[in-house]
Design an enzyme around this catalytic site. Sequence first.
Site, PDB file in Angstrom:
ATOM      1  N   ARG A  49     -39.497 -16.839  13.482  1.00 33.91           N
ATOM      2  CA  ARG A  49     -40.317 -17.764  14.278  1.00 33.91           C
ATOM      3  C   ARG A  49     -40.715 -17.124  15.616  1.00 33.91           C
ATOM      4  O   ARG A  49     -39.914 -16.483  16.291  1.00 33.91           O
ATOM      5  CB  ARG A  49     -39.524 -19.048  14.542  1.00 33.91           C
ATOM      6  CG  ARG A  49     -40.263 -20.097  15.380  1.00 33.91           C
ATOM      7  CD  ARG A  49     -39.961 -19.976  16.858  1.00 33.91           C
ATOM      8  NE  ARG A  49     -40.546 -21.066  17.636  1.00 33.91           N
ATOM      9  CZ  ARG A  49     -40.643 -21.064  18.965  1.00 33.91           C
ATOM     10  NH1 ARG A  49     -40.191 -20.043  19.656  1.00 33.91           N
ATOM     11  NH2 ARG A  49     -41.177 -22.085  19.595  1.00 33.91           N
ATOM     12  N   VAL A  50     -41.964 -17.298  15.981  1.00 32.15           N
ATOM     13  CA  VAL A  50     -42.450 -16.855  17.289  1.00 32.15           C
ATOM     14  C   VAL A  50     -43.171 -18.026  17.935  1.00 32.15           C
ATOM     15  O   VAL A  50     -43.904 -18.757  17.265  1.00 32.15           O
ATOM     16  CB  VAL A  50     -43.407 -15.653  17.141  1.00 32.15           C
ATOM     17  CG1 VAL A  50     -44.061 -15.305  18.480  1.00 32.15           C
ATOM     18  CG2 VAL A  50     -42.667 -14.440  16.595  1.00 32.15           C
ATOM     19  N   GLY A  51     -42.968 -18.215  19.230  1.00 29.86           N
ATOM     20  CA  GLY A  51     -43.625 -19.309  19.937  1.00 29.86           C
ATOM     21  C   GLY A  51     -44.831 -18.836  20.727  1.00 29.86           C
ATOM     22  O   GLY A  51     -45.502 -17.865  20.371  1.00 29.86           O
ATOM     23  N   ASP A  52     -45.084 -19.512  21.813  1.00 28.92           N
ATOM     24  CA  ASP A  52     -46.276 -19.252  22.630  1.00 28.92           C
ATOM     25  C   ASP A  52     -46.137 -18.038  23.539  1.00 28.92           C
ATOM     26  O   ASP A  52     -47.136 -17.399  23.897  1.00 28.92           O
ATOM     27  CB  ASP A  52     -46.568 -20.474  23.515  1.00 28.92           C
ATOM     28  CG  ASP A  52     -45.397 -20.773  24.454  1.00 28.92           C
ATOM     29  OD1 ASP A  52     -44.246 -20.806  23.974  1.00 28.92           O
ATOM     30  OD2 ASP A  52     -45.630 -20.965  25.662  1.00 28.92           O
TER      31      ASP A  52
ATOM     32  N   THR B  59     -38.073 -20.075  29.319  1.00 30.22           N
ATOM     33  CA  THR B  59     -38.952 -18.917  29.300  1.00 30.22           C
ATOM     34  C   THR B  59     -39.182 -18.557  30.755  1.00 30.22           C
ATOM     35  O   THR B  59     -39.253 -19.444  31.580  1.00 30.22           O
ATOM     36  CB  THR B  59     -40.316 -19.304  28.695  1.00 30.22           C
ATOM     37  OG1 THR B  59     -40.136 -19.660  27.336  1.00 30.22           O
ATOM     38  CG2 THR B  59     -41.331 -18.207  28.819  1.00 30.22           C
TER      39      THR B  59
ATOM     40  N   GLY C 225     -43.084 -24.004  22.291  1.00 32.99           N
ATOM     41  CA  GLY C 225     -44.222 -23.112  22.089  1.00 32.99           C
ATOM     42  C   GLY C 225     -45.221 -23.591  21.062  1.00 32.99           C
ATOM     43  O   GLY C 225     -46.426 -23.353  21.192  1.00 32.99           O
TER      44      GLY C 225
ATOM     45  N   THR D 218     -44.155 -22.913  29.681  1.00 30.97           N
ATOM     46  CA  THR D 218     -42.772 -22.935  29.245  1.00 30.97           C
ATOM     47  C   THR D 218     -42.582 -24.213  28.440  1.00 30.97           C
ATOM     48  O   THR D 218     -43.326 -25.165  28.597  1.00 30.97           O
ATOM     49  CB  THR D 218     -41.818 -22.858  30.456  1.00 30.97           C
ATOM     50  OG1 THR D 218     -40.472 -22.852  29.993  1.00 30.97           O
ATOM     51  CG2 THR D 218     -42.006 -24.011  31.413  1.00 30.97           C
ATOM     52  N   GLY D 219     -41.598 -24.215  27.549  1.00 36.40           N
ATOM     53  CA  GLY D 219     -41.382 -25.394  26.725  1.00 36.40           C
ATOM     54  C   GLY D 219     -41.611 -25.101  25.261  1.00 36.40           C
ATOM     55  O   GLY D 219     -41.553 -23.937  24.837  1.00 36.40           O
TER      56      GLY D 219
END
Length: 335
Positions: free
Chosen positions: A222-225, A194, A248, A245-246
Site C-alpha cells: 500500500r502507498v498513500g498520498d 507524515t 492518504g 497529512t492524514g
Amino acid sequence: MKRRKFIEKTSISGLGLFSISTLVSCNTTNEDKKEVKSGAITTNVIKPIVIATWNTPTAVNTAAEVLKKGGSALDAVEEGCKIEEANSKNQTVGIGGLPDRDGAVTLDACIMDEKGNYGAVLCVKNIKHVISLARKVMEETPHVILVGEGAEQFAVSQGFERENLLTEASKKAWEEWKVKSEYKPIINIENHDTIGMLAIDKKGNISGACTTSGLAYKMKGRVGDSPVIGGGLFIDNEVGGAAATGLGEEVLKTVGSFLVVELMRQGKSPQEACEEAIARIVNRPNSNYKNFQVAYIAVNKKGETGAYAIHEWFSYNLHKEGENKNIKSDFYLKN
Ligand code: GLY
C-alpha cells in the site's frame, strides 16, 4: 475483509502515522523583505520561511538554520525531514515507523524543487533517509519515481546503508495490534502521520518535501498520498506550495496538494485554499470524514501561510520572522 472495513480498522490509527510537512522562516532583515514579482503581482515577500506538519520544532529549526546560512529551500527541506527520519521515537516516519500488516516497515517520500522537478520513492525497505533517496532519483536519474526493490538497489548504489527500520517499540505495537480482535483505532491522537515541509529561501524560491512510513498496519504494497506529486506535496514556484497529512487515500482522490496550489493561483489565500481543499473531501458523496483525519499546510509566494484539518488536534510548526512556533490548526469539525 471489505475495503471499507479495512479502512475503518486501520486508517484512524494511521493518523498516528503522518508525514512531515514543514515551512520555515528565520531571522528576517530588510534585505529579506525585498519586493519580488510573482506573475503580474508585485509583493513583499517575508523570507526565509519554513512550515511543517505536526509538532516538529527540531526539524523546522534545522531547516531554518540551512536557510539562515544562505542555503537553498531544497537543502532546507531535505535536512529538516532527515531529523524526523532519524528519530526512532517518531512511529510515523523513517526508522521506528510502524510496519505493515506483515511486520515490514516500508517508507514513502517525495521532494520538489523551485524548477518544478520532482523525485519520489515508494514502498522502500531498509533505507532510513528516503527523502535523500527521493532527491537522488530527481537529480541523478532520468526518472521521477522508483519503487520497492529497485529503489533499494539504487540507494545502495548511491552509498546509502541498509539498516533494520523496525524498532522494538514498533514491533511490540504491531504484535499487540495483531492479537486485538476488536481493534479500534483512535482518531488522530498521536503526534504525527507524515512530515510535509515547505520552505522559502532568501532568494524567494520555494521547495517542499514529504516523508512517511504510511498508514500503520497497511496492506503489503500500500502507498498513500505522501510520495505522489499533487497528493502529499505540490510546489509551483510562481504561486506557492502545499503539503498534506492524514489518510492518504482521501487526499489522493481529490489531488489535494495540487488543488491547494491551484486555488492559490486563482487568488485564494493559503488559508482559504486549505479550507476549500478540506471541503472537497468532506462534501464528497458518502464521505466518511468523521472517521478519518486529513490536514493541509500551505504557503504562497508572499510568505503567507495557512493550515486546516478535518478534526481537532492537528498542529504545525512555523518558523517566520526569526521565531519557531507550534500552532494549533483551525479545523472543520468544531461542534
Ligand atoms: N499521509 C500518509 C499516508 O496516508 O500514507
